[in-house]
Design an enzyme around this catalytic site. Structure first.
Site, PDB file in Angstrom:
ATOM      1  N   ASP A 144     -11.266   1.558   5.838  1.00  0.00           N
ATOM      2  CA  ASP A 144     -10.699   0.994   7.059  1.00  0.00           C
ATOM      3  C   ASP A 144      -9.536   0.066   6.738  1.00  0.00           C
ATOM      4  O   ASP A 144      -9.399  -0.437   5.632  1.00  0.00           O
ATOM      5  CB  ASP A 144     -11.776   0.215   7.824  1.00  0.00           C
ATOM      6  CG  ASP A 144     -12.310  -0.969   7.025  1.00  0.00           C
ATOM      7  OD1 ASP A 144     -12.601  -0.782   5.830  1.00  0.00           O
ATOM      8  OD2 ASP A 144     -12.422  -2.071   7.586  1.00  0.00           O
ATOM      9  N   GLU A 145      -8.714  -0.169   7.743  1.00  0.00           N
ATOM     10  CA  GLU A 145      -7.685  -1.214   7.715  1.00  0.00           C
ATOM     11  C   GLU A 145      -6.883  -1.222   6.405  1.00  0.00           C
ATOM     12  O   GLU A 145      -6.797  -2.234   5.725  1.00  0.00           O
ATOM     13  CB  GLU A 145      -8.321  -2.592   7.951  1.00  0.00           C
ATOM     14  CG  GLU A 145      -8.990  -2.708   9.311  1.00  0.00           C
ATOM     15  CD  GLU A 145      -9.642  -4.050   9.548  1.00  0.00           C
ATOM     16  OE1 GLU A 145      -9.629  -4.506  10.705  1.00  0.00           O
ATOM     17  OE2 GLU A 145     -10.185  -4.655   8.603  1.00  0.00           O
ATOM     18  N   CYS A 146      -6.318  -0.046   6.078  1.00  0.00           N
ATOM     19  CA  CYS A 146      -5.505   0.038   4.860  1.00  0.00           C
ATOM     20  C   CYS A 146      -4.018   0.058   5.242  1.00  0.00           C
ATOM     21  O   CYS A 146      -3.505   1.087   5.691  1.00  0.00           O
ATOM     22  CB  CYS A 146      -5.847   1.311   4.077  1.00  0.00           C
ATOM     23  SG  CYS A 146      -4.807   1.515   2.610  1.00  0.00           S
ATOM     24  N   PRO A 147      -3.331  -1.084   5.086  1.00  0.00           N
ATOM     25  CA  PRO A 147      -1.888  -1.097   5.414  1.00  0.00           C
ATOM     26  C   PRO A 147      -1.125  -0.141   4.495  1.00  0.00           C
ATOM     27  O   PRO A 147      -1.470   0.028   3.326  1.00  0.00           O
ATOM     28  CB  PRO A 147      -1.483  -2.550   5.150  1.00  0.00           C
ATOM     29  CG  PRO A 147      -2.754  -3.328   5.179  1.00  0.00           C
ATOM     30  CD  PRO A 147      -3.802  -2.394   4.655  1.00  0.00           C
ATOM     31  N   HIS A 163      -8.650  -3.627   1.575  1.00  0.00           N
ATOM     32  CA  HIS A 163      -9.661  -4.682   1.359  1.00  0.00           C
ATOM     33  C   HIS A 163     -10.004  -4.805  -0.132  1.00  0.00           C
ATOM     34  O   HIS A 163     -11.177  -4.933  -0.499  1.00  0.00           O
ATOM     35  CB  HIS A 163     -10.920  -4.390   2.189  1.00  0.00           C
ATOM     36  CG  HIS A 163     -10.736  -4.634   3.656  1.00  0.00           C
ATOM     37  ND1 HIS A 163     -10.675  -5.896   4.201  1.00  0.00           N
ATOM     38  CD2 HIS A 163     -10.585  -3.768   4.699  1.00  0.00           C
ATOM     39  CE1 HIS A 163     -10.509  -5.794   5.527  1.00  0.00           C
ATOM     40  NE2 HIS A 163     -10.439  -4.514   5.842  1.00  0.00           N
TER      41      HIS A 163
END
Length: 535
Positions: free
Chosen positions: A318-321, A255
């Site tokens: 969160d949500e770390c590719p 993000h």
């Protein structure tokens, strides 16, 4: 009149004993304090200001232990009430709020105001009202120490005036934490002196999505905004006077497109042009675990910690590719050097470095539950959003956890039939579902259960363009969560809550809150031109 309507206090007190008679506010009312403590005087000042605005009667603040029809603040003896607890005794002759600490007096004052007619919350004088409160005895303290409400200002930016109103409503409902999500792919919203491009470049996006995500339409209008450090200080000070702790969130390592738009050398390729995000969702462009990145983040967090005195600093996580890390020779060599078996462990390495830095400054790090993947950092607190499993895992590892599972606590979900509602992200969470949430899982032992320190409502603003729409989505569901966080489990009752809420909505009308079901439900689109500069 049902007790729940006559004594419509939200959240519901731990103990309320109904007593006969009423207290009537005299023409000249005194608020008497036990000492000259500045914080207690501040609470008395806030109470006096509200009474003055609505009734036109200006209370006199002094010291003393009793007075004819006075409102008396008395210091409790012994640790019975706790830091946030209070007792409230209303008799025809006097009102007494007893507490051990200033925040207890503050919460007692909130309950007292809710015993008066709803007009007491009016911003201007209301005539022809009998300013009477029913007699009772209340003894009250919160179930959980952490009672939070979150706001994402990355997707949509909201002015300081609205942030203060949001804090007022947090405090009114005896919540004690405002989680301020300040950075996102779609906008960096906090001034950092050492890195001016974060706001010069990172706070501006070229356009914003219109309609539903799948429509893939854009408005073509530049959008931006950020808070100066002076504005941040102003908000923090305002919140402190209402016993609300402001926790900043600086997202990492994912993000972070707004960071990479300003400083591309912190990502996969210093020559890559990364735009500030215009689409919603998750992006492959993430921060890289280079020393330069850690220096940058430590500099940013140093400025952030100077602005926010809160014990907790939220770092996202969160949500770390992992795609770019998998394709990077640097990342693969770093993993070999550090003995990391996969990219999840590389993320834990990244988070652990930040945790060490935050801990070295005497603070505590909070992260979303993805920080559990690859091993939990030694001092981390977990915010459990993808269900309750993250919180359970953290508590079993003797780490504190804050429960924010999506199906109960995500206030960007629809709260009624989607066909009847303005656009939202999806999901369905009516107020009854939020109210029914039980934060402490039964699978935990009593010792493990102590690590569940509280509950929080989360407000993601992809589809909330205006303050009015934020209010529409947040209240009354946040009030339900406030009661979940405050009221003993065996005192909760949805029918009783809804009866008290019916009275409480009249107060929200006077406070000009555009709650779900309010008479002014509208204004879900922009109410001002999309700003291109700081404002």
């Amino acid at each position: 009149m049902a007790q729940s309507a006559k004594y419509a206090i939200l959240p519901r007190p731990a103990l309320l004993t109904e007593q006969p008679g009423t207290y009537t506010l005299p023409a000249t009312v005194s608020i008497l304090l036990p000492n000259t403590n500045a914080e207690i005087r501040g609470v008395a000042g806030l109470l006096a200001d509200q009474l003055t605005r609505a009734t036109g009667r200006t209370p006199k603040i002094g010291q003393g232990q009793s007075g004819k029809q006075a409102i008396v603040f008395a210091l409790g003896k012994g640790p019975k009430l706790g830091a946030e607890g209070y007792s409230l005794r209303v008799t025809p002759k006097q009102i007494t709020i007893t507490a051990e600490e200033p925040k207890g007096f503050f919460y007692g004052a909130q309950s007292l105001l809710q015993l008066f007619p709803a007009e007491v919350f009016s911003p201007s004088i209301v005539k022809g009202i009998s300013w009477a409160a029913p007699c009772c005895y209340v003894e009250d303290q919160p179930r959980y120490t952490y009672r939070g409400l979150h706001l994402d200002v990355g997707r949509h930016f909201f002015p300081v005036s609205f942030i203060k109103k949001y804090i007022d409503l947090i405090a009114l409902h005896k919540q004690n934490t405002f989680h301020w999500h300040l950075t996102e792919d779609q906008g960096w919203r906090i001034e950092i002196k050492k890195y001016p491009k974060l706001t010069q470049i990172g706070s501006q996006r070229k356009e914003t999505m219109l309609g539903r995500y799948g429509d893939n339409k854009y408005d073509g209008k530049p959008y931006g905004g950020f808070y100066t450090q002076d504005e941040i200080r102003e908000v923090v000070k305002y919140a402190q006077s209402r016993f609300v702790t402001v926790i900043p969130e600086i997202e990492l390592p994912g993000h972070s497109m707004a960071v990479l738009a300003a400083y591309p050398e912190l990502g996969s390729n210093p020559d890559k042009i990364v735009p500030v995000g215009t689409k919603w969702g998750v992006f492959d462009d993430v921060l890289f675990p280079r020393e330069e990145t850690f220096t940058f983040l430590q500099d940013v967090l140093t400025e952030v910690m100077a602005l926010f005195p809160s014990q907790y600093i939220h770092i996202g996580g969160d949500e770390c590719p992992k795609k770019q890390w998998k394709e990077s020779r640097f990342c693969q060599e770093l993993m070999k050097k550090e003995g990391l078996k996969d990219e999840h462990e590389l993320q834990s390495y990244f988070i652990r470095r930040i945790d060490q830095f935050i801990t070295s400054k005497g603070r505590k790090m909070i992260g979303w539950d993805e920080i559990l993947e690859g091993g939990l950092s030694p001092n981390a607190i977990v915010m459990s959003w993808r269900g309750t499993e993250g919180g359970i895992a953290a508590a079993k590892q003797k780490h504190d956890a804050i429960m924010t599972p999506g199906n109960f606590c995500y206030l960007d979900h629809y709260q009624a039939d989607a066909k009847t509602q303005p656009i939202a992200i999806g999901g369905f969470t009516p107020v009854e579902e939020s109210y029914g949430y039980e934060p402490t899982p039964e699978t935990l032992t009593p010792d493990e259960a102590k690590h569940i320190i509280g509950v929080q409502g989360n407000v993601w603003t992809e589809y909330m363009r205006t303050p009015e729409y934020v209010e529409y989505m947040v209240w009354p569901r946040a009030i339900a969560l406030a009661e979940v966080g405050w009221t003993p489990k065996d005192r909760k009752n949805i029918d009783d809550f809804l009866q008290r809420l019916a009275v409480h909505k009249k107060r929200l009308d006077y406070l000009n809150v555009n709650y779900f079901g309010a008479p002014i439900n509208n204004k879900f689109e922009y109410q001002w031109p999309a700003p291109t500069a700081k404002r």
